[in-house]
Design a protein around this motif. Sequence first.
Motif, PDB file in Angstrom:
ATOM      1  N   ASN A   1       1.415   6.729  -6.911  1.00 43.97           N
ATOM      2  CA  ASN A   1       0.292   7.563  -7.345  1.00 43.97           C
ATOM      3  C   ASN A   1       0.490   9.032  -6.989  1.00 43.97           C
ATOM      4  O   ASN A   1       0.143   9.925  -7.770  1.00 43.97           O
ATOM      5  CB  ASN A   1      -1.010   7.050  -6.718  1.00 43.97           C
ATOM      6  N   ILE A   2       1.054   9.291  -5.804  1.00 45.90           N
ATOM      7  CA  ILE A   2       1.322  10.677  -5.406  1.00 45.90           C
ATOM      8  C   ILE A   2       2.367  11.309  -6.322  1.00 45.90           C
ATOM      9  O   ILE A   2       2.248  12.469  -6.729  1.00 45.90           O
ATOM     10  CB  ILE A   2       1.774  10.730  -3.930  1.00 45.90           C
TER      11      ILE A   2
ATOM     12  N   PHE B   1      -6.131  10.842  -8.205  1.00 41.21           N
ATOM     13  CA  PHE B   1      -4.722  11.142  -8.472  1.00 41.21           C
ATOM     14  C   PHE B   1      -4.468  11.745  -9.855  1.00 41.21           C
ATOM     15  O   PHE B   1      -3.354  12.201 -10.119  1.00 41.21           O
ATOM     16  CB  PHE B   1      -3.883   9.872  -8.305  1.00 41.21           C
TER      17      PHE B   1
ATOM     18  N   CYS C   1       0.727   4.073  -2.959  1.00 44.36           N
ATOM     19  CA  CYS C   1       0.457   5.489  -2.645  1.00 44.36           C
ATOM     20  C   CYS C   1       1.589   6.393  -3.113  1.00 44.36           C
ATOM     21  O   CYS C   1       1.335   7.459  -3.687  1.00 44.36           O
ATOM     22  CB  CYS C   1       0.235   5.652  -1.145  1.00 44.36           C
TER      23      CYS C   1
ATOM     24  N   TRP D   1       0.823  -1.196   0.000  1.00 40.11           N
ATOM     25  CA  TRP D   1       0.000   0.000   0.000  1.00 40.11           C
ATOM     26  C   TRP D   1       0.867   1.261   0.000  1.00 40.11           C
ATOM     27  O   TRP D   1       0.541   2.243  -0.673  1.00 40.11           O
ATOM     28  CB  TRP D   1      -0.929   0.000   1.219  1.00 40.11           C
ATOM     29  N   VAL D   2       1.954   1.232   0.729  1.00 39.28           N
ATOM     30  CA  VAL D   2       2.854   2.384   0.744  1.00 39.28           C
ATOM     31  C   VAL D   2       3.420   2.629  -0.650  1.00 39.28           C
ATOM     32  O   VAL D   2       3.475   3.768  -1.134  1.00 39.28           O
ATOM     33  CB  VAL D   2       3.997   2.165   1.760  1.00 39.28           C
TER      34      VAL D   2
ATOM     35  N   LYS E   1      -9.427   5.832  -7.800  1.00 38.99           N
ATOM     36  CA  LYS E   1      -8.045   6.248  -7.545  1.00 38.99           C
ATOM     37  C   LYS E   1      -7.493   7.039  -8.732  1.00 38.99           C
ATOM     38  O   LYS E   1      -6.705   7.969  -8.550  1.00 38.99           O
ATOM     39  CB  LYS E   1      -7.164   5.040  -7.249  1.00 38.99           C
TER      40      LYS E   1
END
Length: 595
Positions: free
Chosen positions: A41-42, A154, A38, A34-35, A150
């Motif tokens: 995507n960030i 994003f 994220c 998950w990290v 998502k």
Amino acid sequence: MITKWLKWKLIIRWKNQWNYIKVFRNLSVGKNLWVLVCVQNIFNSFLIFFGTYFLLKYTVFNEHFTNNQVKQGLVISVIFKFLSTIQDHYEVLWSIVFFLIIIFALISGMNSSKWQLQSKDQDWLIITLKIRKSKAKIFLYLESIVWDTKDFIFNYIPILIALGIVTQVNWLYLIGLIILTLLSYLLLTLLISILHNKYIQLQQYKWNFLFRTATNIVLRLITVYLAFLIGKIISPWVKKFPLTSNHVDYENYNQWINEGVDVVINIFKPISTIFLHPYMPYNLFTNILFNGIHYNSLLKLAMFFGVLVVFIFILSKVSGNKTNTYYPFIKIEYINSFLSKLIPGTSYTEILAKHHYRTEYLRYRFPAVLGSFLFWIIWGTVTGLLQTLNYGEDIYFLIISFYLFFITYFYVYSIFTELNGMFSLDGEGKQVITYLLNGKSLWDVFKYRFHFFTLTSLPLLIIADIVFFFINHMNLMLSTLTLLLHVISFFFFSLLMFLPGVIRPHFNYSNIEQLDDYADKKIIADIIRFSTVGFIIPMLMVPTALLLVDTIGLFSYLGIQWGAVVIILFISFGILLLIISNQLSKKSTLEQINL
């Protein structure tokens, strides 16, 4: 319960999407995953934000850039005319962005519905979680919706923020609108999912299916007619195309470009009037952004969602009164049996065709075999353009050259991508085991599927060609050569479409809609698509460019464009087919296909 379900399914989908790439194959399923998702995507969001900001700041809203550009072509001139307009009308650009968001929501909703229709998890949810069928469907809808959300968060939110900074809108209005847009996106996607699902399920009943068939045919006829009118309107202007020799009068060329800009603007003026109508939902969001939240705006927005709810209610009542399932493809099976004798291939293809014609997958997607709207737009536009052109004019062959290749590629591309699960090599799924246990290899599976694709899609292309020849009064020799070139290019482009599934097959999918999600296949497909449109087709049109600049004569052009190009395509097709045969013939055991 639903939170745990969504988290579990999203992890599985992400792993399925990336675990065939070595870098991601050994990642553990847990917090680290998950990290990583994220962070990735960030990072993409920041790229989109800064890219959008600098693009808007230094091009779209840069008057020096738009007013001092040397116009080199029609498309560029139209773009700069549009940019000059929106510099004084920010609301138009905002409406376009909100329009794209609504389109994304519609596509996401239909994809969610397709995912639910093909999912095998519904029975598992009902039995394991002890929930009703309707609630299990909601779980499946939300699984696909959250997966697409998502992309909204994003990708689209950074664009909205960048546009808000450049246009200097009220920050409170912008933040409130982003929240409202996200909520509206989620609601619209869910409603479209349910609406599409109920409408598609009605297609198992006779009159609903026939109505859908008639509607799709009528819509395509209307599309062809409108495209024909547009082509006929711009045909006199196209006929004046000045770049048909080595001696170019640039003043005449600039005058021709300016005239073309006026023609295009006049054609799209009625569309712009409809687009900017204040009751359109995307314009309601723009109105809220610039004028704040008012009762009238919220009422209009509620009415828009209310209409969708009413449609869902009506379809629910209609579906409740249906009992007998209708099987629509009996006559197509007979036609397929006849065509299988005319088009060489394996006898097993007939059995394969009967199987697929009886699946819900084709029933729900059958309009794809009628040709995409883009295909018919090109067909109608080219037909309209040729109405004022004469055989022997250089510009005549420029228009024909677009018809030779682009229309064939987009026809093949649209049918194959929409029915990927029916034609792609890995669309066979885990049932490929039955072939391997019977001593077959993947090469045999490929032959069945390629032959089936040919039987399903080639006849309509030939019919469209014949009608095209009659309408445009093309002579017999040119018609025959064009038909031959279309058939050869059809086989070549079809083979290119099969390549991603051949190079990176994924037989162990859990949902057939997943075939388009695998990152390795998407990368290969994108490379092939951009190479085809950006390099292969332009290279095939080089003889036309040589004709336009008087490098070769008409007789030499016909020999090269309709003769040498046919030979090149035929040889290329043969080489590709031989490579595929060598690769797939070696794969005849379970260990060799990572099943």
